[in-house]
Design an enzyme around this catalytic site. Structure first.
Site, PDB file in Angstrom:
ATOM      1  CD  GLU A  90      35.077  59.755  49.553  1.00 27.62           C
ATOM      2  OE1 GLU A  90      33.895  60.128  49.726  1.00 27.62           O
ATOM      3  OE2 GLU A  90      35.604  59.686  48.429  1.00 27.62           O
ATOM      4  CB  SER A 460      48.901   0.798  16.448  1.00 34.21           C
ATOM      5  OG  SER A 460      48.741   0.428  15.095  1.00 34.21           O
TER       6      SER A 460
END
Length: 809
Positions: A90, A460
């Site tokens: 770069e 239940s």
């Protein structure tokens, strides 16, 4: 000659004017742009987007949320050779220039002016790229380029070179949602930065130019070309590496592949709950601020919960018929393993069950199957024993079926995706911390969290709440209530005749035995005796909303629509001595700098803290809205044998700064209910739980009409756990798929792990109770109820018919 001089004078004048205009225009543009430039000082405190991390209570990774992958690193953590790879690619003169490469800029301007290209190379240093990444867009124009140059100069004046390079390496996009060099190294190679080889460093350095179309996964050929012909060769030209090193790196094939951070605790439903809670707390940006969230989930218990649910649903399927292959694919007779495996593309694993395609079967009853990774497995005849049919008659080439690992290494069994679903919720009963949560069989297939979102009838398993209301009203475990037919009629003439599950009646019985045997008619009569309004109000003390509870007698049979989490919370009141706790999941939140920004302080149950004894429903011995079930029994209570006025069990008090949970119900009622629910395990519908070999196991099974729901809620040690099994379409689970058969085995398998090495929880009668004998049973009763025992003892008149009609209004 004079005329020529005149023309030259005019030309010079025009040039001077144009120059002045150009200078003024450039100055104006400079002023216009520079005045709008952002403050570079923000880069010193920049907050890069980072994902949110979710951990278990024991520090294990549960999930990562966020749109991007990024793990910011300091420049000192970046290997020198990796920095050189990026500099060579770069900006080779990065440490020499002042942020601007004038030669490159001139070349870029010339190309823009003399060609039709809108995008030209050159001119952007690393500093300029940082300026563009943080402050500008990607538009190609003179104006943006000038702004980029000005910003680069400002950046260079205020930041050191290493600081600029650090920003660049952490900000750059590397494709596949990976931002920053550390995230790229982990995603493409599964490595830390200091573990990268030269060829991998060069490959990574070549990605930012073409992050989406040129990364080593999307386009390995293009990525290799850039690695070999550009990055590595540039490193040689700049004397960062030798030619031999470059050649060795070039010889290595491209080997990048996706690597996701390993999830150490599989708890997707709990993790999704965290995600939603964080967004509610901090907004949508919470997923990109690098928060580290520690939950209450216990890694070991969560694993046990997932395994238990999967095993329980697999056993459920084994009790029912084989439904056939998931799908059948017509494959060529000469298709090889790779071709077969390709047909599994897009078929995901679910709940630990892997998709396979049948390659062939053998006369001996085995089958050879192919997985999506092209590996072959041989299923022995025993793999399908539960189907009752040999594999060579069950399967054929091209069938897509499911397999999962067996108990022994290398062993596989034939499975099918369950038609039922299940959820498991486990809480610390003393503070409400969620220790394990499974919201369904497979989060991949269905993200609906049945633990918190599914509203089902508890059947239940709701009865203990009704019984506790009756005990509060003056009933005791030895009170007699008839298990006999009864018809209730409303004012419109509609009738309701509740039934026991077995269709039989046992006549007068103690309510302890009625709960143990889950007799529906006793529950209905109890509720009718104490009054629906009183019961609804009382049961809200367990954390339920009153509008969730039906305003009629069917409530006693568990017809409310409740979530498994709310049921577990209610049972925690029994497990912790009568305190109402709030379930919670997030324990701590740290920011990206690992600074603590949130610490949960849950309310804690404390039996030894008198300050918490508030909001208790007052006890009374008078019946409300009751009916005459016949003359009271002639049996008189025996002389009290013991009055428990001894100090309560010594329990360490928590930190005085710890908030106390409010008392929900009388601790004496808790003692009675816990004793009764322990009997459910010892001799009732949950005797299978005796296999845990603990004296503190208590709970209640639950089933609904046509076996649409199966439950078991219970507790032992420090944990309260609820398991539900049912179908999302509300269809029946099948014949005799009760709570004790479908849900209880899951609960037992989980609690076997959860209760390992945990001390036995005691159930000591609290102060204000007397032990007495009534109806042939010795029970602890509240002192104020001693003189009213007969008021809650009923039997049918001998002359009455087996059915009696009552007006319920």
């Amino acid at each position: 000659m004079y005329r020529l001089r005149g023309w030259l004078g005019w030309l010079l004048t025009i040039l001077i004017i144009l120059t002045l205009v150009g200078i003024l225009a450039a100055g104006g543009m400079y002023y216009a742009i520079s005045s709008k430039l952002p403050d570079i000082r923000n880069l010193k405190q920049v907050e890069l987007q980072e994902p949110m991390y979710v951990y278990s209570h024991d520090g294990l990774l549960m999930a990562i949320f966020g749109e991007i992958r990024r793990y910011p690193v300091q420049i000192k953590e970046v290997p020198e050779q990796l920095k050189q790879a990026f500099l060579a690619t770069e900006d080779a003169r990065f440490y020499e220039h002042s942020g601007i490469d004038y030669k490159g800029i001139a070349r870029a301007i010339w190309l823009l002016a003399t060609t039709n290209e809108k995008r030209v190379p050159g001119g952007s240093t690393i500093t300029q790229q940082v300026a563009r990444q943080f402050f500008l867009n990607s538009e190609y124009s003179y104006k943006r380029k000038l702004a980029e140059i000005l910003l680069a100069r400002k950046i260079e004046s205020q930041l050191k070179k290493d600081e600029i390079l650090e920003l660049y390496l952490n900000k750059s996009f590397f494709g596949n949602r990976a931002y920053g060099i550390a995230a790229a190294a982990e995603f493409y190679y599964g490595k830390k930065l200091n573990e990268l080889n030269l060829d991998e460093m060069a490959s990574l350095a070549g990605i930012p130019k073409f992050p989406s179309s040129g990364n080593p996964i999307t386009n390995p050929a293009r990525a290799r070309e850039r690695r070999d012909l550009y990055v590595l060769q540039r490193m040689v030209d700049l004397n960062f590496i030798t030619q031999d090193q470059a050649n060795a790196a070039k010889a290595i094939p491209m080997h990048a592949k996706p690597h996701e951070p390993p999830v150490q605790v599989y708890a997707p439903y709990a993790a999704e709950m965290v995600r939603q809670e964080m967004i509610a707390k901090y907004g949508g940006a919470a997923l990109n601020k690098g928060y580290h969230v520690t939950t209450t989930i216990d890694g070991t218990l969560q694993m046990a919960a997932e395994t238990s649910v999967r095993n329980g649903l697999a056993l459920y399927e084994h009790r029912h018929r084989w439904r056939g292959a998931e799908q059948h694919i017509e494959v060529d007779a000469n298709a090889d393993t790779a071709t077969l495996a390709a047909h599994l593309s897009g078929i995901s694993s679910q709940g630990g069950m892997f998709p396979v395609i049948v390659a062939r079967t053998t006369p001996e009853g085995s089958a050879v199957v192919v997985r999506s990774d092209r590996s072959e497995l041989t299923l022995p005849p025993a793999a399908a024993r539960w189907t009752g049919t040999p594999l060579n008659k069950l399967l054929k080439r091209g069938d897509v079926v499911r397999v999962r690992p067996g108990e022994k290494w290398g062993e596989w069994t034939l499975e099918q995706l369950p038609s039922a679903q299940s959820t498991l919720v486990s809480l610390d009963a003393n503070n409400g911390a969620l220790r394990a949560l499974v919201g369904g069989f497979s989060f991949t297939a269905n993200k609906f969290n049945r633990a918190t979102q599914a509203r089902r009838q508890p059947g239940s398993s709701f009865k203990p709440f009704v019984y506790s209301a009756a005990l509060e009203k003056g009933f005791n475990p030895a009170s007699i209530v008839p298990d006999a037919p009864v018809i209730f009629r409303d004012r419109r003439g509609h009738t309701w005749s509740p039934q026991n599950d077995d269709g039989k009646f046992q006549g007068p019985m103690r309510i302890r035995d009625a709960l143990v045997q889950s007799r529906n008619l006793v529950s209905v009569r109890l509720l009718d005796a104490i009054g629906v309004d009183f019961a609804r109000n009382y049961i809200t003390q367990f954390g339920f909303e009153e509008n969730e509870i039906p305003p009629n007698l069917s409530m006693s049979l568990g017809t409310a629509s409740l979530t498994p989490l709310s049921i577990a919370r209610g049972y925690a009141v029994f497990a912790n001595g009568g305190f109402r706790i709030d379930p919670w999941l997030i324990d701590e939140i740290h920011d990206r700098e690992h600074k603590l920004i949130f610490k949960n302080t849950p309310k804690v149950a404390c039996r030894s803290c008198t300050s918490a004894n508030t909001n208790v429903t007052q006890s009374t011995s008078q019946l409300v809205d009751g009916f005459n079930f016949g003359a009271p029994t002639k049996t008189e209570p025996s002389k009290p044998v013991k009055n428990n006025n001894e100090p309560p069990q010594t329990i360490p008090s928590p930190d005085p700064n710890t908030p106390m949970a409010p008392r929900a119900i009388d601790e004496r009622v808790v003692f009675q209910l816990v004793s009764m629910m322990r009997d459910v395990v010892l001799r009732g519908t949950a005797t299978a739980a005796r296999s845990l070999n603990r004296q503190d196991i208590a709970g209640k099974t639950g089933s609904t009409n046509e076996h649409r729901d199966a439950w078991f809620s219970g507790f032992g040690g420090p944990y309260v756990t609820t398991v539900w099994v049912g179908r999302d379409d509300f269809q029946s689970l099948g014949y005799r798929e009760y709570g004790g058969k479908a849900a209880l085995p899951i609960w037992i398998e989980y609690m076997r792990t959860a209760l390992k090495d945990k001390p036995i929880a005691r159930n000591v009668p609290p102060q204000g109770m007397t032990q007495t004998t009534l109806n042939g049973a010795t029970e602890w009763v509240k002192n104020e109820d001693i003189n009213h025992l007969q008021d809650h003892d009923f039997k049918l008149h001998e002359e009455e018919s087996d059915e009696q009609t009552f007006d319920i209004f």
